[in-house]
Scaffold this motif. Structure first.
Motif, PDB file in Angstrom:
ATOM      1  N   UNK A   1     -38.464 -66.652 -64.517  1.00  0.00           N
ATOM      2  CA  UNK A   1     -38.112 -66.846 -65.919  1.00  0.00           C
ATOM      3  C   UNK A   1     -37.252 -65.696 -66.448  1.00  0.00           C
ATOM      4  N   UNK A   2     -37.581 -64.464 -66.053  1.00  0.00           N
ATOM      5  CA  UNK A   2     -36.775 -63.322 -66.489  1.00  0.00           C
ATOM      6  C   UNK A   2     -35.357 -63.416 -65.935  1.00  0.00           C
ATOM      7  N   UNK A   3     -35.232 -63.774 -64.650  1.00  0.00           N
ATOM      8  CA  UNK A   3     -33.898 -63.884 -64.056  1.00  0.00           C
ATOM      9  C   UNK A   3     -33.104 -65.002 -64.733  1.00  0.00           C
ATOM     10  N   UNK A   4     -33.763 -66.127 -65.012  1.00  0.00           N
ATOM     11  CA  UNK A   4     -33.087 -67.230 -65.695  1.00  0.00           C
ATOM     12  C   UNK A   4     -32.661 -66.823 -67.102  1.00  0.00           C
ATOM     13  N   UNK A   5     -33.510 -66.072 -67.787  1.00  0.00           N
ATOM     14  CA  UNK A   5     -33.201 -65.591 -69.136  1.00  0.00           C
ATOM     15  C   UNK A   5     -31.921 -64.770 -69.125  1.00  0.00           C
TER      16      UNK A   5
ATOM     17  N   UNK B   1     -30.482 -76.199 -67.394  1.00  0.00           N
ATOM     18  CA  UNK B   1     -30.660 -76.924 -66.143  1.00  0.00           C
ATOM     19  C   UNK B   1     -30.145 -76.147 -64.948  1.00  0.00           C
ATOM     20  N   UNK B   2     -28.930 -75.568 -65.068  1.00  0.00           N
ATOM     21  CA  UNK B   2     -28.362 -74.817 -63.949  1.00  0.00           C
ATOM     22  C   UNK B   2     -29.156 -73.546 -63.691  1.00  0.00           C
ATOM     23  N   UNK B   3     -29.576 -72.849 -64.750  1.00  0.00           N
ATOM     24  CA  UNK B   3     -30.375 -71.638 -64.565  1.00  0.00           C
ATOM     25  C   UNK B   3     -31.700 -71.968 -63.897  1.00  0.00           C
ATOM     26  N   UNK B   4     -32.323 -73.078 -64.318  1.00  0.00           N
ATOM     27  CA  UNK B   4     -33.584 -73.490 -63.713  1.00  0.00           C
ATOM     28  C   UNK B   4     -33.414 -73.737 -62.221  1.00  0.00           C
ATOM     29  N   UNK B   5     -32.352 -74.425 -61.843  1.00  0.00           N
ATOM     30  CA  UNK B   5     -32.098 -74.724 -60.437  1.00  0.00           C
ATOM     31  C   UNK B   5     -31.867 -73.439 -59.639  1.00  0.00           C
ATOM     32  N   UNK B   6     -31.105 -72.514 -60.214  1.00  0.00           N
ATOM     33  CA  UNK B   6     -30.769 -71.280 -59.487  1.00  0.00           C
ATOM     34  C   UNK B   6     -31.990 -70.422 -59.201  1.00  0.00           C
ATOM     35  N   UNK B   7     -32.987 -70.459 -60.081  1.00  0.00           N
ATOM     36  CA  UNK B   7     -34.158 -69.606 -59.872  1.00  0.00           C
ATOM     37  C   UNK B   7     -35.304 -70.330 -59.177  1.00  0.00           C
ATOM     38  N   UNK B   8     -35.072 -71.589 -58.771  1.00  0.00           N
ATOM     39  CA  UNK B   8     -36.074 -72.256 -57.948  1.00  0.00           C
ATOM     40  C   UNK B   8     -36.910 -73.316 -58.620  1.00  0.00           C
ATOM     41  N   UNK B   9     -36.576 -73.682 -59.872  1.00  0.00           N
ATOM     42  CA  UNK B   9     -37.318 -74.751 -60.541  1.00  0.00           C
ATOM     43  C   UNK B   9     -36.728 -76.104 -60.145  1.00  0.00           C
ATOM     44  N   UNK B  10     -37.601 -77.051 -59.784  1.00  0.00           N
ATOM     45  CA  UNK B  10     -37.150 -78.399 -59.481  1.00  0.00           C
ATOM     46  C   UNK B  10     -37.123 -79.297 -60.694  1.00  0.00           C
ATOM     47  N   UNK B  11     -37.838 -78.910 -61.753  1.00  0.00           N
ATOM     48  CA  UNK B  11     -37.947 -79.728 -62.962  1.00  0.00           C
ATOM     49  C   UNK B  11     -37.412 -78.956 -64.164  1.00  0.00           C
ATOM     50  N   UNK B  12     -36.277 -79.376 -64.753  1.00  0.00           N
ATOM     51  CA  UNK B  12     -35.756 -78.708 -65.947  1.00  0.00           C
ATOM     52  C   UNK B  12     -36.722 -78.743 -67.128  1.00  0.00           C
ATOM     53  N   UNK B  13     -37.463 -79.839 -67.262  1.00  0.00           N
ATOM     54  CA  UNK B  13     -38.397 -79.934 -68.392  1.00  0.00           C
ATOM     55  C   UNK B  13     -39.542 -78.937 -68.233  1.00  0.00           C
ATOM     56  N   UNK B  14     -40.032 -78.775 -66.999  1.00  0.00           N
ATOM     57  CA  UNK B  14     -41.070 -77.775 -66.759  1.00  0.00           C
ATOM     58  C   UNK B  14     -40.531 -76.370 -67.031  1.00  0.00           C
ATOM     59  N   UNK B  15     -39.296 -76.136 -66.604  1.00  0.00           N
ATOM     60  CA  UNK B  15     -38.661 -74.836 -66.854  1.00  0.00           C
ATOM     61  C   UNK B  15     -38.586 -74.560 -68.351  1.00  0.00           C
ATOM     62  N   UNK B  16     -38.137 -75.539 -69.139  1.00  0.00           N
ATOM     63  CA  UNK B  16     -37.995 -75.335 -70.580  1.00  0.00           C
ATOM     64  C   UNK B  16     -39.339 -75.045 -71.232  1.00  0.00           C
ATOM     65  N   UNK B  17     -40.396 -75.761 -70.796  1.00  0.00           N
ATOM     66  CA  UNK B  17     -41.735 -75.521 -71.347  1.00  0.00           C
ATOM     67  C   UNK B  17     -42.201 -74.103 -71.047  1.00  0.00           C
ATOM     68  N   UNK B  18     -42.036 -73.691 -69.790  1.00  0.00           N
ATOM     69  CA  UNK B  18     -42.524 -72.374 -69.399  1.00  0.00           C
ATOM     70  C   UNK B  18     -41.647 -71.255 -69.973  1.00  0.00           C
ATOM     71  N   UNK B  19     -40.371 -71.509 -70.131  1.00  0.00           N
ATOM     72  CA  UNK B  19     -39.470 -70.549 -70.769  1.00  0.00           C
ATOM     73  C   UNK B  19     -39.924 -70.300 -72.208  1.00  0.00           C
ATOM     74  N   UNK B  20     -40.202 -71.383 -72.941  1.00  0.00           N
ATOM     75  CA  UNK B  20     -40.627 -71.239 -74.331  1.00  0.00           C
ATOM     76  C   UNK B  20     -41.974 -70.530 -74.423  1.00  0.00           C
ATOM     77  N   UNK B  21     -42.875 -70.824 -73.472  1.00  0.00           N
ATOM     78  CA  UNK B  21     -44.185 -70.169 -73.476  1.00  0.00           C
ATOM     79  C   UNK B  21     -44.031 -68.657 -73.222  1.00  0.00           C
TER      80      UNK B  21
END
Length: 301
Positions: free
Chosen positions: A248-252, A263-283
């Motif tokens: 999450x820090x690297x994506x930030x 979406x691209x940041x999520x993919x680059x750091x290893x997330x397969x689900x953009x929606x999961x990435x967005x939820x965890x980023x906000x958390x």
């Protein structure tokens, strides 16, 4: 007399940091690895990835949280972060009249190792040190060394000639302090601390790959259950929690500095689900990726 000296040292520390902190936020100094920080209002919580460092406050108060552990510190204390850690930080006390002032000195593990070679051997602790981040009371000798380092930082020649020796003196005092055991284990090539360091390095080098605890444990030569236990003892996080925060820090950073979409940041750091990435980023950061971009644009406009 001792109390008067401590008060004088504390006032001098704030004054020297204020001279070096030329603007709001972080300022590099002429001493490699030494930064000063200034804030004129309370800030946070904000997410930051700490590298091994020593933090000393000249004025105000700050808090750093990792896992369930929160460390608050002020001019009578110092913070040591012994491992790379994703931290939630807050500046608690700051105003225009009394700004928050601090210094951060990066800890060079190679320098630690050289210093330990000149110091008496100490037995390795029987169990892993209890935490990778701690606060201790600052002793007059350590504060005096910090003051002299800040004074040297005001002149490029003094910074180059005198700085390395003063940094070595500061590390010496920290190693001899009440919680220097983990710093010792960092510089040694064995022990619990070194296994955690190797696991952290592996995750930081391969964070974009599909990793599980078994894979991480295999990379450092211990069982998955042993790594889980030791890693959480030292960092306050499980290996997977740590990996998630690194991603999450690297994506930030990618979103704010490279202009990547979520979406691209999520993919680059290893997330397969953009929606999961967005939820965890906000958390983690308290706002969505798109809001983070808008807030950054607003602060730089």
């Amino acid at each position: 007399m001792i109390l008067l000296r401590m008060t004088t040292q504390r006032d001098s520390l704030a004054a020297r940091i204020e001279r070096l902190a030329v603007g709001e936020g972080s300022t590099e100094t002429a001493v490699p690895g030494l930064r000063v920080f200034r804030a004129t209002e309370p800030v946070g919580p904000f997410a930051v990835e700490y590298q091994p460092c020593l933090c000393v406050v000249g004025q105000g108060r700050k808090a750093a949280t990792v896992g369930a552990q929160t460390c608050e510190y002020d001019p009578d204390q110092y913070l040591v972060v012994a491992l790379p850690l994703p931290v939630s930080a807050r500046i608690i006390e700051a105003s225009r009249e009394q700004p928050f002032l601090s210094m951060v000195l990066a800890i060079d593990v190679a320098e630690l190792g050289q210093l330990l070679m000149a110091m008496p051997d100490e037995p390795e602790p029987e169990r892993a040190p209890s935490t990778a981040m701690w606060v201790s009371s600052i002793e007059p000798r350590l504060r005096d060394a910090v003051l002299r380092l800040l004074q040297a930082a005001e002149d490029p020649t003094e910074a180059r000639v005198l700085g390395p020796g003063i940094v070595r003196e500061i590390l010496f005092h920290v190693l001899g302090g009440d919680q220097g055991a983990l710093l010792r284990s960092l510089a040694l090539r064995n022990g619990h601390g070194q296994r955690v360091v190797r696991a952290i390095r592996f995750m930081q080098d391969h964070y974009e790959q599909a990793l599980d605890v078994a894979t991480i444990a295999k990379s450092v030569g211990v069982s998955a259950s042993r790594l889980q236990h030791v890693f959480k003892d030292v960092t306050g996080l499980s290996p997977i929690q740590y990996l998630k925060r690194v991603r999450l820090h690297r994506a930030h950073v990618m979103i704010l500095t490279e202009g990547l979409g979520a979406g691209e940041a999520a993919f680059r750091v290893g997330y397969g689900s953009p929606s999961q990435f967005s939820r965890e980023f906000k958390r983690q950061f308290g706002l969505s990726p798109s809001h983070a971009v808008r807030e950054q644009q607003g602060t730089t406009a």
